[in-house]
Design a protein around this motif. Structure first.
Motif, mmCIF file in Angstrom:
data_model
loop_
_atom_site.group_PDB
_atom_site.id
_atom_site.type_symbol
_atom_site.label_atom_id
_atom_site.label_comp_id
_atom_site.label_asym_id
_atom_site.label_seq_id
_atom_site.Cartn_x
_atom_site.Cartn_y
_atom_site.Cartn_z
ATOM 1 N N ASN A 1 42.354 27.029 39.923
ATOM 2 C CA ASN A 1 41.189 27.856 39.613
ATOM 3 C C ASN A 1 41.446 28.693 38.358
ATOM 4 O OD1 ASN A 1 38.583 28.826 39.912
ATOM 5 N ND2 ASN A 1 39.182 30.483 41.274
ATOM 6 N N ALA A 2 41.969 28.008 37.340
ATOM 7 C CA ALA A 2 42.283 28.686 36.081
ATOM 8 C C ALA A 2 42.213 27.671 34.944
ATOM 9 C CB ALA A 2 43.678 29.293 36.147
ATOM 10 N N PRO A 3 41.890 28.143 33.748
ATOM 11 C CA PRO A 3 41.917 27.242 32.594
ATOM 12 C C PRO A 3 43.342 26.719 32.380
ATOM 13 C CG PRO A 3 40.837 29.320 32.040
ATOM 14 C CD PRO A 3 41.462 29.489 33.390
ATOM 15 N N THR A 4 43.455 25.489 31.955
ATOM 16 C CA THR A 4 44.793 24.920 31.785
ATOM 17 C C THR A 4 45.563 25.612 30.667
ATOM 18 O OG1 THR A 4 43.832 23.149 30.443
ATOM 19 C CG2 THR A 4 44.254 22.661 32.762
ATOM 20 N N SER A 5 44.886 26.200 29.691
ATOM 21 C CA SER A 5 45.594 26.928 28.628
ATOM 22 C C SER A 5 46.351 28.117 29.210
ATOM 23 C CB SER A 5 44.617 27.396 27.553
ATOM 24 O OG SER A 5 43.637 28.266 28.109
ATOM 25 N N ALA A 6 45.777 28.772 30.216
ATOM 26 C CA ALA A 6 46.473 29.891 30.869
ATOM 27 C C ALA A 6 47.642 29.384 31.706
ATOM 28 C CB ALA A 6 45.495 30.671 31.743
ATOM 29 N N LEU A 7 47.494 28.206 32.264
ATOM 30 C CA LEU A 7 48.550 27.656 33.117
ATOM 31 C C LEU A 7 49.752 27.193 32.305
ATOM 32 C CD1 LEU A 7 46.266 25.634 35.535
ATOM 33 C CD2 LEU A 7 47.449 27.785 36.025
ATOM 34 N N VAL A 8 49.538 26.824 31.054
ATOM 35 C CA VAL A 8 50.638 26.405 30.189
ATOM 36 C C VAL A 8 51.675 27.519 30.101
ATOM 37 C CG1 VAL A 8 51.254 25.808 27.802
ATOM 38 C CG2 VAL A 8 49.255 24.773 28.866
ATOM 39 N N PHE B 1 49.561 20.048 32.234
ATOM 40 C CA PHE B 1 49.521 21.425 31.756
ATOM 41 C C PHE B 1 49.406 21.459 30.237
ATOM 42 C CE2 PHE B 1 51.262 21.631 35.956
ATOM 43 C CZ PHE B 1 50.678 22.762 36.487
ATOM 44 N N LEU B 2 48.219 21.114 29.768
ATOM 45 C CA LEU B 2 47.848 21.194 28.363
ATOM 46 C C LEU B 2 46.454 21.809 28.307
ATOM 47 C CD1 LEU B 2 48.826 17.609 27.113
ATOM 48 C CD2 LEU B 2 50.088 19.733 26.730
ATOM 49 N N GLY B 3 46.153 22.535 27.257
ATOM 50 C CA GLY B 3 44.821 23.103 27.123
ATOM 51 C C GLY B 3 43.755 22.019 27.166
ATOM 52 N N SER C 1 43.754 19.387 19.245
ATOM 53 C CA SER C 1 44.458 20.493 19.903
ATOM 54 C C SER C 1 43.851 20.767 21.277
ATOM 55 C CB SER C 1 44.372 21.771 19.056
ATOM 56 O OG SER C 1 43.056 22.302 19.103
ATOM 57 N N GLY C 2 44.679 21.334 22.148
ATOM 58 C CA GLY C 2 44.203 21.731 23.462
ATOM 59 C C GLY C 2 43.143 22.815 23.381
ATOM 60 N N ALA C 3 43.231 23.650 22.343
ATOM 61 C CA ALA C 3 42.241 24.720 22.181
ATOM 62 C C ALA C 3 40.856 24.130 21.944
ATOM 63 C CB ALA C 3 42.645 25.640 21.028
ATOM 64 N N LEU C 4 40.777 23.070 21.126
ATOM 65 C CA LEU C 4 39.480 22.422 20.901
ATOM 66 C C LEU C 4 38.994 21.728 22.167
ATOM 67 C CD1 LEU C 4 39.722 20.825 17.339
ATOM 68 C CD2 LEU C 4 38.149 22.614 18.105
ATOM 69 N N ASP C 5 39.911 21.012 22.846
ATOM 70 C CA ASP C 5 39.538 20.353 24.101
ATOM 71 C C ASP C 5 38.939 21.364 25.070
ATOM 72 O OD1 ASP C 5 40.357 17.780 23.382
ATOM 73 O OD2 ASP C 5 42.346 18.014 24.261
ATOM 74 N N GLU C 6 39.579 22.527 25.160
ATOM 75 C CA GLU C 6 39.097 23.548 26.103
ATOM 76 C C GLU C 6 37.753 24.132 25.663
ATOM 77 O OE1 GLU C 6 41.024 27.416 28.146
ATOM 78 O OE2 GLU C 6 42.143 25.523 28.192
#
Length: 197
Positions: free
Chosen positions: A132-139, A156-158, A180-185
Motif C-alpha cells: 500500500n505504498a508507491p514503489t519509489s518509497a519502497l526502494v 522494487f523500482l519506481g 526512469s522509474g520516476a517517469l514510470d511512476e
C-alpha cells in the motif's frame, strides 16, 4: 398355424423380492436420516417449536469479510490513462493493473514497448498494492532491509502506485518501459487519477 403370443413373465424369485425391498427400505431410511440430520443441527427453544436456519447476518457477520474490488472497466480506464500520459511524452511503456491479491486485471502493452516491460509492470503493480505504498518509497526500504527483493513477484523500482478504497488497498497500477522509474511512476499516477474522474 403358429401361435405368436408373448410368453407371460415369470414371477419374481423370492431373492429378487428381498433385494428390491431392502434397496427401497435403505433409500427411505437415507432420506429420513438426511431430514433428521438437517433439522438436528438447528437448536430450538422448546420441544415441538418450529425449526429455522440461522443466517450469516444473524451470526453478526463475524465469519464474513467483505472487500472492495476495482471493476474491469475502471482498471481499463486507469491503464488507458497511464498509457496516454506516456504517449504524450513520447514514451513506450506497458501498464498493468492488478487486484489486491496481485491477480492481473488488465495489461496494455504500448506500441514499441520493450518485451521486459510487460512482466515488470505487473510486478510493480503487485509490489505497490502489497505494501500500500508507491514503489519509489519502497526502494528506500531496501537500504535497511535488502532481503525484501527476495519476495516472489515483487519489483522494487519506481513505477508502481496503490489504489485504495475506504483506506484499504484494492489494486495496484504498474508502469514499466520509460527511461526512469520516476517517469514510470508519473504515468502510473495519471492512471490512478483517472479513477477519480
Amino acid at each position: 398355424m403358429n401361435d405368436h403370443r408373448t410368453p407371460s413373465p415369470r414371477p419374481a424369485s423370492r431373492r429378487t423380492c428381498l433385494l428390491t425391498g431392502a434397496a427401497v427400505a435403505a433409500a427411505l431410511a437415507a432420506g429420513t436420516f438426511g431430514a433428521v440430520s438437517a433439522n438436528a443441527t438447528t437448536p430450538t427453544a422448546a420441544a415441538g417449536a418450529p425449526q429455522r436456519t440461522v443466517t450469516a447476518a444473524e451470526a453478526g457477520d463475524r465469519n464474513v469479510h467483505r472487500t472492495s474490488h476495482l471493476t474491469v472497466d475502471a482498471a481499463t480506464r486507469a491503464a488507458q490513462a497511464a498509457l496516454q500520459a506516456a504517449r504524450e511524452d513520447g514514451q513506450r511503456v506497458s501498464v498493468a493493473v492488478v487486484d489486491r491479491a496481485g491477480n492481473t486485471i488488465v495489461v496494455l502493452r504500448g506500441d514499441g514497448a520493450g518485451p521486459q516491460s510487460y512482466a515488470s509492470a505487473e510486478r510493480k503493480g503487485f509490489t505497490a498494492v502489497s505494501w500500500n505504498a508507491p514503489t519509489s518509497a519502497l526502494v528506500k526500504r531496501l537500504e535497511t532491509t535488502p532481503n525484501l527483493r527476495d519476495i516472489p513477484g515483487t519489483l522494487f523500482l519506481g513505477g508502481g502506485v496503490p489504489v485504495a478504497a475506504g483506506g484499504a488497498p484494492i489494486a495496484g497500477i504498474g508502469v514499466a518501459g520509460a527511461p526512469s522509474g520516476a517517469l514510470d511512476e508519473e504515468y502510473a499516477r495519471a492512471g490512478a487519477a483517472a479513477l477519480g474522474r
